[in-house]
Motif scaffolding. Structure first.
Motif, PDB file in Angstrom:
ATOM      1  N   ALA A 173      31.299   4.312  50.322  1.00 56.68           N
ATOM      2  CA  ALA A 173      32.333   5.284  49.975  1.00 56.68           C
ATOM      3  C   ALA A 173      31.900   6.205  48.838  1.00 56.68           C
ATOM      4  N   GLN A 174      30.809   5.897  48.160  1.00 58.40           N
ATOM      5  CA  GLN A 174      30.222   6.733  47.103  1.00 58.40           C
ATOM      6  C   GLN A 174      31.242   7.166  46.053  1.00 58.40           C
ATOM      7  N   GLY A 175      32.066   6.233  45.581  1.00 58.41           N
ATOM      8  CA  GLY A 175      33.031   6.509  44.522  1.00 58.41           C
ATOM      9  C   GLY A 175      34.288   7.232  44.972  1.00 58.41           C
ATOM     10  N   ARG A 176      34.440   7.473  46.244  1.00 59.38           N
ATOM     11  CA  ARG A 176      35.628   8.159  46.755  1.00 59.38           C
ATOM     12  C   ARG A 176      36.856   7.271  46.662  1.00 59.38           C
ATOM     13  N   LEU A 177      38.017   7.889  46.718  1.00 57.15           N
ATOM     14  CA  LEU A 177      39.285   7.174  46.668  1.00 57.15           C
ATOM     15  C   LEU A 177      39.538   6.495  48.012  1.00 57.15           C
ATOM     16  N   VAL A 178      39.863   5.207  47.968  1.00 54.25           N
ATOM     17  CA  VAL A 178      40.161   4.432  49.168  1.00 54.25           C
ATOM     18  C   VAL A 178      41.523   3.788  48.973  1.00 54.25           C
ATOM     19  N   SER A 187      35.237  -3.077  47.109  1.00 57.74           N
ATOM     20  CA  SER A 187      34.911  -3.194  48.531  1.00 57.74           C
ATOM     21  C   SER A 187      36.125  -3.657  49.310  1.00 57.74           C
ATOM     22  N   ILE A 188      36.161  -3.263  50.581  1.00 54.15           N
ATOM     23  CA  ILE A 188      37.210  -3.695  51.497  1.00 54.15           C
ATOM     24  C   ILE A 188      36.527  -4.200  52.758  1.00 54.15           C
ATOM     25  N   ILE A 228      39.330   1.932  44.566  1.00 56.81           N
ATOM     26  CA  ILE A 228      40.370   1.389  45.431  1.00 56.81           C
ATOM     27  C   ILE A 228      41.707   1.334  44.712  1.00 56.81           C
ATOM     28  N   LYS A 229      42.730   1.889  45.348  1.00 55.49           N
ATOM     29  CA  LYS A 229      44.119   1.731  44.906  1.00 55.49           C
ATOM     30  C   LYS A 229      44.735   0.723  45.872  1.00 55.49           C
ATOM     31  N   THR A 230      45.010  -0.472  45.375  1.00 55.66           N
ATOM     32  CA  THR A 230      45.431  -1.569  46.257  1.00 55.66           C
ATOM     33  C   THR A 230      46.890  -1.508  46.686  1.00 55.66           C
ATOM     34  N   MET A 231      47.714  -0.721  46.013  1.00 60.31           N
ATOM     35  CA  MET A 231      49.149  -0.612  46.264  1.00 60.31           C
ATOM     36  C   MET A 231      49.909  -1.865  45.834  1.00 60.31           C
ATOM     37  N   ALA A 232      49.196  -2.927  45.449  1.00 60.31           N
ATOM     38  CA  ALA A 232      49.863  -4.169  45.050  1.00 60.31           C
ATOM     39  C   ALA A 232      49.256  -4.777  43.797  1.00 60.31           C
ATOM     40  N   GLY A 288      38.178  -6.359  46.883  1.00 58.19           N
ATOM     41  CA  GLY A 288      37.728  -6.784  45.562  1.00 58.19           C
ATOM     42  C   GLY A 288      36.370  -6.223  45.213  1.00 58.19           C
ATOM     43  N   GLU A 289      35.744  -6.818  44.207  1.00 60.91           N
ATOM     44  CA  GLU A 289      34.407  -6.421  43.774  1.00 60.91           C
ATOM     45  C   GLU A 289      33.379  -7.392  44.325  1.00 60.91           C
ATOM     46  N   GLY A 290      32.219  -6.878  44.664  1.00 63.19           N
ATOM     47  CA  GLY A 290      31.098  -7.731  45.046  1.00 63.19           C
ATOM     48  C   GLY A 290      31.264  -8.493  46.340  1.00 63.19           C
TER      49      GLY A 290
END
Length: 71
Positions: A48-53, A21-22, A9-13, A34-36
């Protein structure tokens, strides 16, 4: 609700999150990043299997689909 999990995840912030997870509400708004994050009951889970989100990223300069070819 929708939970997208196991993504990069790239949160932009803030800092990037590996295996993050989102959680998205029924109204389409982001509830948590966040995580978990646990899936609430009745929530759809997408791996998402490690994909960029990139939650919240809006691409404001796009020409795809705006003009007919050869016009």
């Amino acid at each position: 609700m929708l939970l997208i999990q196991n993504g990069h995840i790239k949160t932009m912030a803030g800092p990037e999150i590996d295996n993050g997870s989102i959680l998205i509400g029924d109204d389409g708004k982001i509830i948590a990043v966040g995580e978990g994050i646990a899936a609430p009951e009745g929530c759809t889970v997408l791996d998402a299997q490690g994909r960029l989100v990139t939650p919240g990223l809006v691409e404001a300069h796009c020409h795809i689909g705006l003009h007919n070819e050869g016009v």
